[in-house]
Write an enzyme that holds these catalytic residues in place. Structure first.
Site, PDB file in Angstrom:
ATOM      1  CG  ASP A 268      -1.852   1.253   1.420  1.00  0.00           C
ATOM      2  OD1 ASP A 268      -2.758   1.283   0.363  1.00  0.00           O
ATOM      3  OD2 ASP A 268      -1.514   2.082   2.455  1.00  0.00           O
ATOM      4  CD  GLU A 310      -2.540   2.649  -3.275  1.00  0.00           C
ATOM      5  OE1 GLU A 310      -3.449   3.412  -3.388  1.00  0.00           O
ATOM      6  OE2 GLU A 310      -1.867   2.762  -2.296  1.00  0.00           O
TER       7      GLU A 310
END
Ligand code: GLC
Ligand code: GLC
Length: 628
Positions: A268, A310
């Site tokens: 993330d 990401e």
């Protein structure tokens, strides 16, 4: 007692270590080589890798071997993903097992459990504020339930993706609590400052991710007497990746999750991991060194696992996450194709694909090494209009004006707009505004249904199916976001939830509507038509060899501004994808289609011959054709 390696496992480990040694030690040397504890770090990391491999369950070791032999497993056309919150989709982990037949019948072979590790209580940014990486969110079940779910998925040939939040932890995480209590070693896990001088100096060049509800990138805690780096929300403390202990801790968590049966780790917000004064502190070169070293760790101790990175950034900044230059083929296996998503919405609003063609052709190579895209039309986050001024100017557009138009259009205020959405994080200083909304609502279904507009409903359905056909054929793993397959519209309920009301992204994170899903097989409702359409698209994708992720995607000009096209040139011949972004009929001259590589005039999507009329391929409103 850590398990001992037997002779065969030792041999495999040594071979894998040798394979990835340069990637691992080459990177850690550059990152941490001058650190006083570097020798210790190396020993600890090696011991961690060995221990993790020794503890890896037998069925996962088998999968490691299988995937070593088939390294393109995630690029195959059979891959199709589905993304959901466990509670909103199925209540809890046990409930997920009951829903697997539903996913299978849609053609899903990869599921992404949205953040499922133990979050802080209260607002946890949708689970991205993690207080314990080794425990499952108690609302979803236990670690045993998680392992059972992973096993059940594996037995059905489905891959499992979970989030690993490695830019920050919740301030309730044990490391943060120790840091707050004054433990120096743990204070060094985060970025803490005694006074405001350095934060102020950094702020000069930083951007704001959540300007509305979490302005600034630092938070002062009077009881600790320190400023803490908090890029996202106040409760999310950025980790100090310049500290080698942080690398070790996260690598250990990563391999722990791998050994629980995770196939895909979604790393993330990776862009933010390295800080450098005078920069935006995004996508610094060290970020790529860290990510390459982490990938090497997986390749050594859990090679069945791949990494999805990401990084929601502009094209030139995003590509390195899939490995560029010296990192080519050695970094992320997957990264979100944010530009494809943004350009889909931009072209849909303008009915003009020239900007899309320009951006995708100029900035993206036709093929990647050991990697492919995660293609999507929307996700759990907002849509930020990541279109640079330069790209807009190349088409004679003003960047700020076009981005402003897109927000107006998708919020629904622009005259003639078909969309209904909500603004997200309006930044007064930069004029930047992002958009939230479900696929169906942004594509026009909500408004058309409210207005009883039958033609509008039809157009919305066609837009939704065109979008799915695009992400299923562009190259990469298409990710269907929960509810999009039954055209769920915006959920305004979040406004009455105090933990969510400040965050319009919850408008597009509805609970699954199983009643609506019920009549999917027969009813002539938008839900039924979209469900059958998406299922058909995924089935045809699985049957079309030209759509393998390793086949180059070449963006081509059609001479028709409303028509987007690419050619996938496989050894067996080319597939030309055609997408009509308008509600008008378009005629593509047959010789143009042939010049692009179409051979048989067979549509692999409808699996039927394409009739030409008056020497042209006739494309109805929002047509999508995979021309062979
Ligand atoms: C990621 C998530 C987003 C979250 C942010 C902070 O980008 O997708 O939902 O707010 O990271 O963790
Ligand atoms: C920005 C960030 C991304 C984050 C998102 C949250 O796009 O780059 O990492 O997830 O905001 O909405």
């Amino acid at each position: 007692m850590p398990r001992k390696l037997d002779a065969r496992d030792r041999e495999i480990f040594e071979l894998r270590l040798r394979r990835s040694a340069a990637d691992l030690w080459g990177m850690t040397e550059r990152l941490y080589g001058s650190h006083p504890d570097y020798a210790q770090f190396r020993d600890d990391l090696l011991a961690l890798l060995e221990r993790s491999w020794a503890e890896r369950p037998g069925d996962l070791k088998h999968l490691d071997l299988a995937r070593d032999l088939e390294p393109d497993w995630f690029q195959r056309p059979g891959m199709a993903g589905y993304v959901f919150y466990i509670d909103r989709f199925a209540g809890n982990l046990k409930g997920v097992l009951d829903r697997l037949p539903y996913l299978e019948s849609l053609g899903i072979t990869y599921v992404h459990f949205m953040p499922c590790l133990k979050p802080r209580p209260g607002d946890s940014d949708g689970g991205y504020s993690v207080m314990d990486y080794r425990a499952i969110n108690p609302l979803h079940g236990t670690m045993a339930d998680f392992e059972a779910a992973a096993t059940a998925l594996r037995q059905r040939g489905m891959s499992l993706c979970v989030d690993l939040v490695l830019n920050h932890t919740a301030k309730e995480h044990e490391w943060a609590r120790r840091a707050a209590a004054g433990d120096r070693a743990y204070q060094d896990y985060y970025l803490m400052f005694d006074d405001h001088a350095l934060p102020e100096a950094y702020e000069r060049t930083l951007v704001e991710v959540f300007p509305d509800n979490a302005p600034g990138n630092f938070t002062f805690y009077p009881d600790i007497g320190k400023w803490v780096w908090t890029t996202f929300n106040e409760h999310q403390w950025d980790l100090n990746w310049a500290n080698p202990r942080v690398f070790l801790e996260i690598a250990a968590i990563m391999l722990f999750l791998a050994n629980k049966g995770v196939d895909v780790l979604r790393l993330d917000a990776v862009a933010f991991m390295w800080k450098r004064m005078g920069t935006r502190c995004q996508s610094e070169p060290e970020v790529h060194m860290i990510l390459r070293a982490l990938r090497a760790c997986s390749r050594i101790a859990a090679p069945a696992v791949i990494h999805l990175e990401e990084a929601i950034v502009a094209p030139e900044e995003m590509l390195p996450y899939l490995g560029r230059g010296e990192h080519d083929g050695k970094e992320g296996n997957l990264a979100y194709h944010n530009s494809l998503m943004v350009q889909f919405w931009s072209a849909l609003a303008t009915r003009d694909t020239r900007l899309m063609t320009h951006v995708l052709r100029t900035h993206f190579p036709p093929v990647l090494t050991n990697a492919t895209y995660a293609t999507y039309i929307r996700c759990h986050d907002d849509i930020g209009w990541a279109i640079t001024d330069e790209d807009a100017a190349a088409l004679g557009l003003s960047g700020p004006a076009h981005r402003h138009f897109l927000s107006e259009f998708y919020e629904g205020g622009f005259p003639g707009s078909f969309a209904r959405g909500a603004l997200f994080q309006v930044n007064e200083a930069t004029g930047d505004k992002r958009i939230s909304g479900t696929f169906a609502s942004l594509a026009g279904l909500e408004r058309a249904e409210a207005e009883g507009d039958a033609a509008g409903i039809e157009a919305a359905i066609q837009r939704i199916l065109m979008g799915h056909a695009l992400i299923a054929s562009f190259g990469g793993i298409p990710l269907v976001y929960m509810g999009d397959e039954i055209a769920l519209t915006n959920d305004y309920g979040y406004l009455s939830n105090p933990d969510h009301a400040h965050d319009s992204r919850w408008i597009h994170r509805p609970s699954m509507d199983w009643r609506r899903a019920e009549d999917r097989h027969h009813a002539d409702t938008p839900a039924g038509r979209v469900w059958r359409g998406v299922r058909h698209i995924l089935a045809r994708r699985a049957a079309t060899a030209e759509l393998h992720g390793g086949v180059p995607t070449e963006i081509v000009e059609t001479g028709l501004p409303g028509l987007f096209a690419f050619a996938r040139r496989a050894p067996s011949g080319a597939l030309v994808g055609l997408f009509n972004f308008t509600e008008r009929w378009l005629d593509l001259p047959a010789e143009r289609a042939a010049a692009l590589g179409a051979r048989r005039f067979h549509d692999a999507l409808s699996d039927a011959p394409v009739e030409t009329h008056g020497g042209a391929v006739v494309l109805p409103p929002y047509a999508r054709v995979w021309l062979l």
